[in-house]
Design a protein around this motif. Structure first.
Motif, PDB file in Angstrom:
ATOM      1  N   LYS A  63       0.844  -1.195   0.000  1.00  7.91           N
ATOM      2  CA  LYS A  63       0.000   0.000   0.000  1.00  7.91           C
ATOM      3  C   LYS A  63       0.883   1.250   0.000  1.00  7.91           C
ATOM      4  CE  LYS A  63      -3.646  -2.278   2.670  1.00  7.91           C
ATOM      5  NZ  LYS A  63      -4.413  -2.245   3.928  1.00  7.91           N
ATOM      6  N   ARG A  64       0.228   2.390  -0.162  1.00  4.90           N
ATOM      7  CA  ARG A  64       0.970   3.652  -0.186  1.00  4.90           C
ATOM      8  C   ARG A  64       1.679   3.904   1.139  1.00  4.90           C
ATOM      9  NH1 ARG A  64       0.429   8.190   1.949  1.00  4.90           N
ATOM     10  NH2 ARG A  64      -1.582   7.603   2.838  1.00  4.90           N
ATOM     11  N   SER A  65       1.003   3.588   2.251  1.00  7.19           N
ATOM     12  CA  SER A  65       1.616   3.800   3.566  1.00  7.19           C
ATOM     13  C   SER A  65       2.838   2.897   3.761  1.00  7.19           C
ATOM     14  CB  SER A  65       0.591   3.523   4.662  1.00  7.19           C
ATOM     15  OG  SER A  65       0.076   2.208   4.547  1.00  7.19           O
ATOM     16  N   THR A  66       2.776   1.664   3.218  1.00  4.78           N
ATOM     17  CA  THR A  66       3.913   0.740   3.321  1.00  4.78           C
ATOM     18  C   THR A  66       5.102   1.246   2.513  1.00  4.78           C
ATOM     19  OG1 THR A  66       2.265  -1.027   3.423  1.00  4.78           O
ATOM     20  CG2 THR A  66       4.546  -1.695   3.205  1.00  4.78           C
ATOM     21  N   ILE A  67       4.826   1.780   1.319  1.00  9.50           N
ATOM     22  CA  ILE A  67       5.903   2.328   0.485  1.00  9.50           C
ATOM     23  C   ILE A  67       6.556   3.519   1.175  1.00  9.50           C
ATOM     24  CG2 ILE A  67       6.393   3.464  -1.721  1.00  9.50           C
ATOM     25  CD1 ILE A  67       4.117   1.764  -2.922  1.00  9.50           C
ATOM     26  N   ASP A  68       5.751   4.354   1.807  1.00  2.00           N
ATOM     27  CA  ASP A  68       6.287   5.516   2.519  1.00  2.00           C
ATOM     28  C   ASP A  68       7.170   5.064   3.685  1.00  2.00           C
ATOM     29  OD1 ASP A  68       6.426   8.354   3.063  1.00  2.00           O
ATOM     30  OD2 ASP A  68       5.153   7.964   4.791  1.00  2.00           O
ATOM     31  N   GLU A  69       6.723   4.022   4.379  1.00  2.00           N
ATOM     32  CA  GLU A  69       7.510   3.490   5.495  1.00  2.00           C
ATOM     33  C   GLU A  69       8.841   2.910   5.005  1.00  2.00           C
ATOM     34  OE1 GLU A  69       6.975   0.223   9.149  1.00  2.00           O
ATOM     35  OE2 GLU A  69       5.325   0.626   7.740  1.00  2.00           O
ATOM     36  N   ALA A  70       8.813   2.236   3.838  1.00  2.00           N
ATOM     37  CA  ALA A  70      10.042   1.652   3.272  1.00  2.00           C
ATOM     38  C   ALA A  70      11.033   2.744   2.863  1.00  2.00           C
ATOM     39  CB  ALA A  70       9.691   0.776   2.071  1.00  2.00           C
ATOM     40  N   GLU A  71      10.527   3.826   2.259  1.00  2.00           N
ATOM     41  CA  GLU A  71      11.416   4.929   1.871  1.00  2.00           C
ATOM     42  C   GLU A  71      12.085   5.560   3.098  1.00  2.00           C
ATOM     43  OE1 GLU A  71       8.947   7.517  -0.366  1.00  2.00           O
ATOM     44  OE2 GLU A  71       9.024   6.301  -2.197  1.00  2.00           O
ATOM     45  N   LEU A  72      11.315   5.696   4.160  1.00  2.00           N
ATOM     46  CA  LEU A  72      11.883   6.240   5.397  1.00  2.00           C
ATOM     47  C   LEU A  72      12.961   5.307   5.951  1.00  2.00           C
ATOM     48  CD1 LEU A  72      11.799   8.357   7.690  1.00  2.00           C
ATOM     49  CD2 LEU A  72      10.011   6.987   8.761  1.00  2.00           C
ATOM     50  N   PHE A  73      12.689   4.001   5.895  1.00  2.00           N
ATOM     51  CA  PHE A  73      13.659   3.019   6.374  1.00  2.00           C
ATOM     52  C   PHE A  73      14.952   3.105   5.566  1.00  2.00           C
ATOM     53  CE2 PHE A  73      15.575  -1.223   6.169  1.00  2.00           C
ATOM     54  CZ  PHE A  73      15.704  -1.529   7.514  1.00  2.00           C
ATOM     55  N   TYR A  74      14.837   3.240   4.232  1.00  2.78           N
ATOM     56  CA  TYR A  74      16.023   3.339   3.374  1.00  2.78           C
ATOM     57  C   TYR A  74      16.843   4.589   3.727  1.00  2.78           C
ATOM     58  CZ  TYR A  74      18.908   3.811  -0.815  1.00  2.78           C
ATOM     59  OH  TYR A  74      19.962   3.948  -1.682  1.00  2.78           O
ATOM     60  N   GLY A  75      16.154   5.715   3.914  1.00  2.00           N
ATOM     61  CA  GLY A  75      16.863   6.948   4.258  1.00  2.00           C
ATOM     62  C   GLY A  75      17.590   6.854   5.580  1.00  2.00           C
ATOM     63  N   VAL A  76      16.937   6.208   6.559  1.00  2.00           N
ATOM     64  CA  VAL A  76      17.562   6.059   7.881  1.00  2.00           C
ATOM     65  C   VAL A  76      18.808   5.179   7.784  1.00  2.00           C
ATOM     66  CG1 VAL A  76      17.230   5.071  10.190  1.00  2.00           C
ATOM     67  CG2 VAL A  76      15.446   6.482   9.171  1.00  2.00           C
ATOM     68  N   GLU A  77      18.703   4.056   7.037  1.00  2.00           N
ATOM     69  CA  GLU A  77      19.846   3.155   6.896  1.00  2.00           C
ATOM     70  C   GLU A  77      20.985   3.812   6.121  1.00  2.00           C
ATOM     71  OE1 GLU A  77      20.301   0.204   8.311  1.00  2.00           O
ATOM     72  OE2 GLU A  77      18.370   0.458   9.311  1.00  2.00           O
TER      73      GLU A  77
END
Length: 409
Positions: A63-77
């Motif tokens: 979902k859109r919320s899951t994609i947003d969460e994944a992008e945030l995870f990538y930026g943090v890593e």
């Protein structure tokens, strides 16, 4: 008009799964057999047998919320890697471009010659695929040539892969590569689902947990258990989701093509394990399998084209029906009834109204005439009598008197 139902159920809700595939699960199950002995008594024998059953696996559509969460995870890593002292890929590539590039001039020429050789082999393979062969010998010759070309292509790709690996090795220890590996693992543990027999055939997440850390612990736990069908499912999920993340597989047809090459890869690994040796570069046997895979892919593409043609025909028929029917129905009903009735009735009503108005006008005119006549009669009498008598008599009498007075004088 009743709408035509689509064969694929397009009117239904969109599926929540990106792709569905099956793996084979082999397990020992107790099998009970009953028989009779020589005396006629029933004897039940229970033994264990290996039974292979298919298990359904699903890749969840994010979902859109899951994609947003994944992008945030990538930026943090990525930020964690930079903070730990890792360089980014852009900085390293800029440094090498200033120094003349990663490859030397001789390496660049060798790499370009490999690309040219691969292009020529692909062109020859396409020519072979376009040939129509009817005779059995011609088909065998065609398959043999295709296998030889694929074998050469495989060798060229292996050499190109060596160049690419040496180039990518420069960027292995970068913050970008670390973050990318983490995000692929994040997607694997979040999108992997399997039908659980213990829960009554319910589709449940393969890696249970409320957050990434818990799901990662479940992933490590499965690796320690070393369950055959779970290991196979994990390989499939990693392969499919990696292709999806890189944008190379988004539809069912694209995932089917990826599965063909995955099966070839798994077969070659299995053959290498059975022979007790490490995996070697593809030989002629594997090249033949690859030739079969290309034929399978061609059949998939032909099926897709036929399916698209059918859908286009259905859509065209639907549009033609929708165009024809509105022209027939509304043209008959509104044209006949509203056109005849309102055309006659208002005409009669207008005629009646005009007659009534003319009658009323005549009545009003007669009334006005009578009124005028009544007004004219009293207006004439007072106008004539007082106008004549007072004017004549007073004027004449004084004249006579004056004349008489003159005479007396």
């Amino acid at each position: 008009m009743p709408k035509k139902k689509n064969k694929k159920g397009a009117s239904a809700k969109a599926s929540k799964w990106l792709y569905k595939f099956e793996i084979q699960k082999t397990s020992l199950e107790k099998v009970t057999e009953s028989s009779k002995d020589a005396d006629g008594k029933e004897i039940t024998v229970t033994r264990e047998e290996e039974v292979t059953r298919p298990v359904d696996c699903y890749i969840l559509k994010p979902k859109r919320s899951t994609i947003d969460e994944a992008e945030l995870f990538y930026g943090v890593e990525l930020a964690k890697g930079v903070k730990a002292g890792l360089l980014t890929k852009s900085l390293i590539s800029k440094r090498y471009s200033d120094d003349g590039g990663i490859f030397s001039k001789a390496d660049q020429e060798a790499y370009s010659s490999l690309q040219l050789s691969l292009f020529q082999n692909e062109k020859e393979l396409q020519k072979l695929e376009l040939l129509d062969t009817v005779d059995k010998k011609e088909k065998e010759e065609k398959n043999r040539k295709a296998a030889e070309i694929l074998f050469e292509m495989t060798e060229v790709r292996n050499q190109m892969q060596d160049f690419e690996m040496s180039r990518e090795a420069v960027f292995d220890q970068t913050a970008d590569t670390r973050a990318r590996n983490k995000i692929v693992l994040w997607w694997i543990v979040h999108l992997s689902y399997m039908k659980d027999e213990l829960k009554g055939g319910e589709i449940a997440p393969l890696f249970e947990g409320e957050n990434f850390e818990q799901k990662l612990n479940a992933y490590d736990h499965y690796e320690e258990l070393n369950i055959d069908h779970v290991n196979l499912a994990m390989k499939h999920f990693a392969y499919f989701i990696s292709f999806w993340y890189n944008g190379q597989a988004n539809t069912k047809e694209e995932f089917d093509k990826v599965k063909v090459f995955l099966d070839i890869n798994l077969d070659s690994e299995k053959a290498a394990e059975n022979e007790g040796r490490e995996k070697e570069p593809l030989g002629k046997r594997e090249a033949e399998k690859l030739a079969q895979a290309t034929r399978d892919l061609k059949e998939i593409e032909e099926a897709e084209e036929a399916e698209e043609a059918e859908e286009a025909e259905e859509a065209e028929e639907k549009v033609l029906k929708e165009i024809e029917e509105p022209e027939e129905e509304p043209a008959e009903e509104p044209a006949e009834e509203p056109a005849e009735e309102p055309a006659e009735e208002p005409a009669e009503e207008l005629a009646e109204e005009t007659e009534e108005e003319s009658a009323e006008e005549t009545k009003e005119e007669t009334k006005e005439e009578t009124k005028e006549e009544t007004k004219e009669e009293p207006a004439e009498e007072p106008a004539e009598e007082p106008a004549e008598e007072p004017k004549e008599e007073p004027k004449e009498e004084p004249k006579e008197e004056s004349s008489e007075s003159h005479e007396t004088e």
